[in-house]
Design an enzyme around this catalytic site. Structure first.
Site, PDB file in Angstrom:
ATOM      1  N   ASN A  89       0.822  -1.217   0.000  1.00 27.04           N
ATOM      2  CA  ASN A  89       0.000   0.000   0.000  1.00 27.04           C
ATOM      3  C   ASN A  89       0.855   1.266   0.000  1.00 27.04           C
ATOM      4  O   ASN A  89       0.331   2.363   0.157  1.00 27.04           O
ATOM      5  CB  ASN A  89      -0.905  -0.002   1.238  1.00 27.04           C
ATOM      6  CG  ASN A  89      -2.060   0.975   1.100  1.00 27.04           C
ATOM      7  OD1 ASN A  89      -2.609   1.130   0.019  1.00 27.04           O
ATOM      8  ND2 ASN A  89      -2.429   1.626   2.189  1.00 27.04           N
ATOM      9  N   THR A  91       1.959   3.312  -2.074  1.00 22.73           N
ATOM     10  CA  THR A  91       1.900   3.976  -3.377  1.00 22.73           C
ATOM     11  C   THR A  91       1.150   5.303  -3.309  1.00 22.73           C
ATOM     12  O   THR A  91       0.663   5.796  -4.325  1.00 22.73           O
ATOM     13  CB  THR A  91       1.217   3.055  -4.406  1.00 22.73           C
ATOM     14  OG1 THR A  91      -0.049   2.636  -3.880  1.00 22.73           O
ATOM     15  CG2 THR A  91       2.081   1.834  -4.704  1.00 22.73           C
ATOM     16  N   HIS A  92       1.081   5.872  -2.112  1.00 21.31           N
ATOM     17  CA  HIS A  92       0.409   7.165  -1.925  1.00 21.31           C
ATOM     18  C   HIS A  92       1.470   8.178  -1.483  1.00 21.31           C
ATOM     19  O   HIS A  92       1.716   8.370  -0.292  1.00 21.31           O
ATOM     20  CB  HIS A  92      -0.692   7.056  -0.872  1.00 21.31           C
ATOM     21  CG  HIS A  92      -1.689   5.976  -1.164  1.00 21.31           C
ATOM     22  ND1 HIS A  92      -2.783   6.169  -1.973  1.00 21.31           N
ATOM     23  CD2 HIS A  92      -1.748   4.677  -0.751  1.00 21.31           C
ATOM     24  CE1 HIS A  92      -3.478   5.044  -2.045  1.00 21.31           C
ATOM     25  NE2 HIS A  92      -2.873   4.131  -1.311  1.00 21.31           N
ATOM     26  N   ARG A  93       2.124   8.816  -2.431  1.00 18.55           N
ATOM     27  CA  ARG A  93       3.263   9.668  -2.121  1.00 18.55           C
ATOM     28  C   ARG A  93       2.814  11.018  -1.580  1.00 18.55           C
ATOM     29  O   ARG A  93       2.121  11.780  -2.246  1.00 18.55           O
ATOM     30  CB  ARG A  93       4.145   9.856  -3.347  1.00 18.55           C
ATOM     31  CG  ARG A  93       4.905   8.600  -3.718  1.00 18.55           C
ATOM     32  CD  ARG A  93       5.929   8.831  -4.788  1.00 18.55           C
ATOM     33  NE  ARG A  93       6.930   9.831  -4.404  1.00 18.55           N
ATOM     34  CZ  ARG A  93       8.141   9.897  -4.944  1.00 18.55           C
ATOM     35  NH1 ARG A  93       8.495   9.005  -5.871  1.00 18.55           N
ATOM     36  NH2 ARG A  93       8.989  10.822  -4.577  1.00 18.55           N
ATOM     37  N   LEU A  99      -2.214  12.201  -4.157  1.00 16.14           N
ATOM     38  CA  LEU A  99      -1.916  10.971  -3.431  1.00 16.14           C
ATOM     39  C   LEU A  99      -2.421   9.732  -4.155  1.00 16.14           C
ATOM     40  O   LEU A  99      -2.138   8.608  -3.726  1.00 16.14           O
ATOM     41  CB  LEU A  99      -2.562  11.026  -2.041  1.00 16.14           C
ATOM     42  CG  LEU A  99      -2.073  12.114  -1.098  1.00 16.14           C
ATOM     43  CD1 LEU A  99      -3.006  12.232   0.093  1.00 16.14           C
ATOM     44  CD2 LEU A  99      -0.656  11.816  -0.635  1.00 16.14           C
TER      45      LEU A  99
END
Length: 217
Positions: A89, A91-93, A99
């Site tokens: 999970n 992959t929300h920079r 995001l």
């Protein structure tokens, strides 16, 4: 001991992880660590989240990055409804304007947190949550409902959201002595012979008895 075929659930019965785990990215030390699964499904279904290697992910895609690993020591106690978040999970920079994990930039959006390591003799309380890449030291206690965002020192107690250090379980010299003894690396015969002293808090006596045992071999 419960097994994969054993469907009877009760709060006094637990799931021994070495008997049930199938994900190749989960590594269980020994045969003593357990999950209290009476109120949920099994460990891999309910506790471990976002870790490649389950049946569905293996059949649906090839990973585009190095898969983080979950290491669990021996004599680990994991209470009901705990959650261990893994790297799938990530992959929300937060340093990007959006995001959202767009497919077109999913590889670039992934940020590894590293492996998650739960040391020997750890107790994870009910509904605690362990974030990706955390290392929990030997003998630590994670209080019920704690959200662990940072590494946890050996033989310490953490609680809260985010989890904060509450106290150490023993004096520093005792903790050093315990870690030097490496009790969770002892063979089964030695551990069983000294179990009555492990189930106590007299470190000098434990050291003395351990020395006597070694001398008797």
């Amino acid at each position: 001991m419960s097994t994969k075929q054993d469907q009877i659930k009760h709060w006094s019965r637990v799931e021994y992880l070495h008997e049930t785990h199938t994900n190749p990215n989960i590594h269980i030390k020994g045969n003593t660590s357990y999950y209290s699964n009476a109120w949920t499904g099994n460990f891999e279904e309910c506790v471990v989240r976002y870790l490649y290697g389950d049946v569905y992910s293996l059949n649906q895609w090839e990973p585009a990055w190095v898969i983080d690993q979950l290491y669990i020591g021996s004599y680990v106690c994991i209470a009901a409804e705990a959650v261990i978040l893994m790297g799938g999970n990530n992959t929300h920079r937060s340093d990007w304007f959006s995001l959202y994990p767009f497919v077109e930039s999913i590889v670039e959006s992934y940020q590894s947190k590293g492996d998650t390591i739960i040391g020997d003799g750890v107790w994870i309380g009910m509904r605690a949550m362990i974030l990706p890449g955390i290392q929990i030291g030997e003998g630590a206690i994670i209080a019920s409902g704690a959200v662990v965002t940072k590494d946890v020192a050996p033989y310490s107690v953490v609680a809260g959201n985010p989890a904060k250090h509450i106290k150490f379980r023993f004096q520093s010299d005792t903790i050093i002595a315990l870690r030097d003894l490496k009790i969770y690396d002892w063979d089964e015969a030695k551990f069983k012979h000294l179990q009555s002293f492990i189930c106590g808090n007299d470190i000098e006596r434990l050291i003395e008895e351990a020395c006597k045992y070694e001398a008797s071999l």
